[in-house]
Enzyme design. Sequence first.
Site, PDB file in Angstrom:
ATOM      1  N   PHE A  66       0.832  -1.226  -0.067  1.00  0.00           N
ATOM      2  CA  PHE A  66      -0.076  -0.031  -0.078  1.00  0.00           C
ATOM      3  C   PHE A  66       0.807   1.237   0.005  1.00  0.00           C
ATOM      4  CE2 PHE A  66      -2.760  -3.517   1.589  1.00  0.00           C
ATOM      5  CZ  PHE A  66      -3.919  -3.369   1.055  1.00  0.00           C
ATOM      6  N   HIS A  67       1.923   1.297  -1.138  1.00  0.00           N
ATOM      7  CA  HIS A  67       2.444   2.688  -1.059  1.00  0.00           C
ATOM      8  C   HIS A  67       3.255   2.638  -2.436  1.00  0.00           C
ATOM      9  CE1 HIS A  67       5.651  -0.427   0.552  1.00  0.00           C
ATOM     10  NE2 HIS A  67       6.275  -0.022  -0.527  1.00  0.00           N
ATOM     11  N   ALA A  68       3.752   3.535  -2.988  1.00  0.00           N
ATOM     12  CA  ALA A  68       4.643   3.543  -4.049  1.00  0.00           C
ATOM     13  C   ALA A  68       6.054   4.305  -3.511  1.00  0.00           C
ATOM     14  CB  ALA A  68       3.989   4.863  -4.922  1.00  0.00           C
TER      15      ALA A  68
END
Length: 136
Positions: free
Chosen positions: A50-52
């Site tokens: 749940f991140h970039a």
Amino acid sequence: MKPRAEIVQFPVHGDSRGSLIALECGGDIPFEVRRVYYIYGTRSDMPRGFHAHKHLKQMLIAVSGSVTVSCEFGATKERFLLDSPSRGLLLEGLIWREMHDFSPDCVLMVFASEHYREEDYIRDYQVFKQENLSWI
Ligand code: TYD
């Protein structure tokens, strides 16, 4: 850096004893590796990620078991099943990634181009969506 998510098939040195895979920087891993970490013992109902990342390049390999990696970048949404030590997922550029459905025996090994830096993370999906507009 243009976002890129692609499966890389590694050569397997197999003989009657079993299998061996050798990965070299600049070869199957197209960047200098500065960090390795692995994720294991994950509950199947516990997604992660749940991140970039702003700059980080990564090669993800399920060296045991399986996991599904969902990626979003530009106008693309793609899911990759990692279920073999002979296949890796190369991630470069701004990609929102989520890992789902870890099998109980999954060991997800990650090779990364940089040391851990929280400032390289985008953990807010709305911020990612805004940054991602330039790739649509
Ligand atoms: P986190 O980013 O939440 O993992 P995931 O992206 O898989 O959901 O990381 C979990 C913890 O581990 C968090 O406290 C940061 C720490 N960590 C490091 O110290 N070094 C690392 O290289 C990574 C990936 C995480």
